[in-house]
Design an enzyme around this catalytic site. Sequence first.
Site, mmCIF file in Angstrom:
data_model
loop_
_atom_site.group_PDB
_atom_site.id
_atom_site.type_symbol
_atom_site.label_atom_id
_atom_site.label_comp_id
_atom_site.label_asym_id
_atom_site.label_seq_id
_atom_site.Cartn_x
_atom_site.Cartn_y
_atom_site.Cartn_z
ATOM 1 N N CYS A 156 -42.731 -8.561 -54.354
ATOM 2 C CA CYS A 156 -42.364 -9.978 -53.559
ATOM 3 C C CYS A 156 -41.735 -9.449 -52.225
ATOM 4 C CB CYS A 156 -41.452 -10.492 -54.184
ATOM 5 S SG CYS A 156 -40.834 -11.994 -53.298
ATOM 6 N N TYR B 257 2.292 1.712 -3.446
ATOM 7 C CA TYR B 257 1.231 2.284 -4.293
ATOM 8 C C TYR B 257 0.990 3.740 -4.093
ATOM 9 C CZ TYR B 257 -3.320 2.504 -6.641
ATOM 10 O OH TYR B 257 -4.613 2.860 -7.441
ATOM 11 N N GLU C 228 9.008 -18.619 -39.707
ATOM 12 C CA GLU C 228 8.072 -18.965 -38.619
ATOM 13 C C GLU C 228 6.706 -18.882 -39.201
ATOM 14 O OE1 GLU C 228 8.694 -15.483 -36.258
ATOM 15 O OE2 GLU C 228 10.824 -15.829 -35.971
ATOM 16 N N CYS D 141 -37.901 -14.205 -59.886
ATOM 17 C CA CYS D 141 -39.337 -13.898 -59.503
ATOM 18 C C CYS D 141 -39.898 -12.569 -60.023
ATOM 19 C CB CYS D 141 -39.280 -13.571 -57.870
ATOM 20 S SG CYS D 141 -41.016 -13.090 -57.142
ATOM 21 N N LYS E 111 2.817 -17.633 -39.717
ATOM 22 C CA LYS E 111 2.507 -16.066 -39.549
ATOM 23 C C LYS E 111 1.055 -16.351 -38.800
ATOM 24 C CE LYS E 111 1.483 -12.201 -42.222
ATOM 25 N NZ LYS E 111 0.273 -11.812 -41.723
ATOM 26 N N CYS F 30 -43.283 -15.690 -52.397
ATOM 27 C CA CYS F 30 -44.446 -15.116 -52.808
ATOM 28 C C CYS F 30 -45.168 -15.974 -53.738
ATOM 29 C CB CYS F 30 -44.209 -13.626 -53.518
ATOM 30 S SG CYS F 30 -43.814 -13.767 -55.154
ATOM 31 N N ASP G 249 -2.431 -15.575 -37.196
ATOM 32 C CA ASP G 249 -3.340 -14.693 -37.604
ATOM 33 C C ASP G 249 -4.082 -14.125 -36.435
ATOM 34 O OD1 ASP G 249 -4.936 -13.395 -39.326
ATOM 35 O OD2 ASP G 249 -6.059 -14.904 -40.218
ATOM 36 N N ARG H 122 -0.964 -2.412 -32.153
ATOM 37 C CA ARG H 122 0.010 -1.712 -33.028
ATOM 38 C C ARG H 122 -0.362 -0.374 -33.564
ATOM 39 N NH1 ARG H 122 -0.271 -1.664 -38.559
ATOM 40 N NH2 ARG H 122 2.170 -1.804 -39.558
ATOM 41 N N LYS I 36 12.522 -14.370 -42.130
ATOM 42 C CA LYS I 36 13.320 -13.385 -41.561
ATOM 43 C C LYS I 36 14.816 -13.753 -41.705
ATOM 44 C CE LYS I 36 10.129 -12.474 -38.120
ATOM 45 N NZ LYS I 36 9.298 -12.802 -36.631
ATOM 46 N N LYS J 97 2.282 -15.754 -47.962
ATOM 47 C CA LYS J 97 0.770 -15.809 -47.919
ATOM 48 C C LYS J 97 0.146 -17.036 -48.493
ATOM 49 C CE LYS J 97 -0.661 -12.282 -45.623
ATOM 50 N NZ LYS J 97 -1.589 -11.361 -46.318
ATOM 51 N N CYS K 169 -41.452 -18.819 -56.980
ATOM 52 C CA CYS K 169 -40.709 -18.100 -55.798
ATOM 53 C C CYS K 169 -40.897 -18.463 -54.601
ATOM 54 C CB CYS K 169 -41.131 -16.633 -56.029
ATOM 55 S SG CYS K 169 -40.419 -15.448 -54.776
ATOM 56 N N ASP L 176 0.818 -1.334 -0.088
ATOM 57 C CA ASP L 176 0.034 0.012 0.081
ATOM 58 C C ASP L 176 0.794 1.337 -0.076
ATOM 59 O OD1 ASP L 176 -2.658 -1.183 1.911
ATOM 60 O OD2 ASP L 176 -2.075 -1.752 -0.084
ATOM 61 N N TYR M 273 7.169 -12.922 -31.129
ATOM 62 C CA TYR M 273 8.245 -13.319 -32.388
ATOM 63 C C TYR M 273 8.989 -12.133 -32.621
ATOM 64 C CZ TYR M 273 3.983 -11.218 -34.513
ATOM 65 O OH TYR M 273 2.993 -10.310 -34.613
ATOM 66 N N SER N 48 5.048 -3.328 -40.877
ATOM 67 C CA SER N 48 4.292 -4.512 -41.458
ATOM 68 C C SER N 48 5.282 -5.344 -42.415
ATOM 69 C CB SER N 48 3.107 -4.072 -42.059
ATOM 70 O OG SER N 48 3.056 -3.293 -43.124
ATOM 71 N N LEU N 49 4.695 -6.357 -42.924
ATOM 72 C CA LEU N 49 5.634 -7.034 -43.850
ATOM 73 C C LEU N 49 4.877 -7.109 -45.383
ATOM 74 C CD1 LEU N 49 5.785 -10.265 -41.620
ATOM 75 C CD2 LEU N 49 7.573 -8.340 -42.033
ATOM 76 N N GLU O 133 1.968 -11.728 -31.217
ATOM 77 C CA GLU O 133 0.605 -11.811 -31.648
ATOM 78 C C GLU O 133 -0.346 -12.327 -30.478
ATOM 79 O OE1 GLU O 133 0.651 -10.850 -34.864
ATOM 80 O OE2 GLU O 133 -1.127 -11.272 -35.912
#
Length: 681
Positions: free
Chosen positions: A445, A39, A119, A440, A121, A425, A123, A142, A304, A328, A422, A36, A240, A85-86, A188
Amino acid sequence: MDLSSESASKRIAVLRSTIEQANAAYYLHDSPFLSDTAYDSLMQELRQLEDSFPQLASPDSPTQKVGIRGNVPFAAVSHRLPMLSLDNAFSLQDLKTWEERLSRLLGTAVQTDMEYVCELKMDGLSVSLTYLNGLLVQGATRGDGITGEDITANLLTLSSLPRQLKTRPAASLFDTNSSPSLIEVRGEVYMRHDEFQRINALLEEQGGRTFANCRNAAAGSLRQKSPQVTAARKLDFMAYTLGAYEGMEFSFQTQLLHTYAEWGLPVSPYSTLCKGIDQVSEFVEKWREQRESLPYDTDGVVIKVNSFALQQELGAVSRSPRWAVAYKFPAQQVRTRVEQIEIQVGRTGALTPVAVLTPVNVGGVTVSRATLHNEDEIRRKDVRIGDIVMIQRAGEVIPEVVEVVVSERIGTEKEFLFAQNCPICGSQAVRSEGEVVWRCPNASCPARIQQALEHFVSRNAMDIEGLGAKQIEQLLHNGLIQDASDIYSLSIEVLLPLERMGEKLANKILQNIDISRSRPMERFLFALGIRHVGERAALLLAQRMESLENILQTDTSTLAAIPEIGPATAGEIVAWFSDEHNRNLLRKLEANGVRPVPSALTLQSSKMAGKTIVFTGTLNTLRREEAENWVMQHGGKPGSSVSRQTAFVVAGDNAGSKLQRAKELGIQVVSEEEFLRMMQN
Ligand code: IVH
């Protein structure tokens, strides 16, 4: 206090996150790590600093709140080093091109034993975790790569994240490489398949909106204002890479990953040191299939350069490092069963057969329906109810049935008979000569009206956010609206009784409706849902016709003379505008204050007429939107993919697969400078 504003700001940031962390530990985990007294003294120091530097005060500060952060937006966090980013690769050829560029930059021949770390990737979403002397003090999203959001309290609820790194004690006074005084650990946050399913089942039970895929679920769970919500969902973390660090040295990616593991940070067990691009490609091939058996989503392989010295030498361009690339995987095909075939009624009355599938995960998305296009397609592929089929999702497009696995037929599969009526209707369906679709023909309708209204309010049309399929259905069902013009006389009293509608949302919807009264002409024309009039035709029409009066007075031959608008479309347009029912709708829209404004993309010349131009890579001088608008203002059409129909490709920095494709097809490629010159001439 004798501090510059800059160092005060740094100290304040550290104090705030430490206090936040202490709050989370105290309030959420019942495991305080500060006494305490400690803190209180941090809190007091923070208050004093905020008093002396009022410009640094923030409503977000723990001094302004009781306990854990409540419903405030997240505070901004500046990353000490940008989160990049890549660049993407889609083929082995792309990887070879990347490797050749590396050797060119390093001034060496391509080395067959160059060290790469491969590695998976992950998601999910990337986060940056700041550890000060081994203690986790801040976690951030990010964001735009430069500034992220402070989600410390939420990240602290992840059980796989060590709050204190198990750094090695210094072996001697001279051992300065045992633990960093500061390190931004990056990796990630992701959600496993089983957890994704559990959360979605729960949400469905509670009538909430479910998540489309694991990544969305992870992001949605992490960006929660209340950490209790995050805590109730099981998120995982994989480290990573790293951002800024002090008081320690790293020489190789392999060493970094090894060290992370020793410190108790989760790292992927599959990362592999590969020598030369051939070994890299073996890794890629192995995981192309194998990744499907993992309990979480991966969408590629990150490659990498292992040596940090070489990484340094290679550096980065704009937003991505040159020393890494993301391979990808292409859209996945997955097998499942056709449980039923249903007919969906579109806004133009088109009756589209849809396969109702046993739900499967395709590239991270749960798919339970796939289009069968039309009767002829069902025949051609011979799709029967009960069949095992392969389905695929490519990009954003609707999933489709690729083929039937005929060898798995057991004889109980049923052929689908295309109904003559249809399904909604009951009108007798019609199939015009030379057309593949059944329709239709009934303009009233209920299914057609529902679809037409959904289209009217959709993002690229009138863009009335908040008024979705569910709301439209209820409004139609209760007779509160009949057509698009009625949307403009909706009131709060009518909206409030709808399911899951609060005052705030209702007001927002009314505001959005109001804003939509003055959308550009091309959006309005697109929203009307005239057959054959997609976004492109609507734009061409708006560019040449400027006002609705002009369109009402024009004839088929004038319209058919507009490049890209053929006689069929011209005929549909004239027919639509001469229909009394439609004219009445236009009058009612006008009476309700709908006043489309002239297109901002008015025609300035026709020098790009009939040309499709594809932009790829990063442009330095122009914004992408600016360049595309210019193309449209000169009669051309910005394209999203390269085909034989592409007039030319404008390639900026880091252009990837589209540039590659242009070269393969022998399509002209111009630089941004050349394009700028075209604009000026
Ligand atoms: S390294 C400067 N390694 O992919 C390089 N990124 O397309 C920083 N990602 O924003 C990233 N798995 O969110 C790296 N093993 C991995 C990764 C990975 C997933 C994500 C990350 C990044 C994005 C880039």
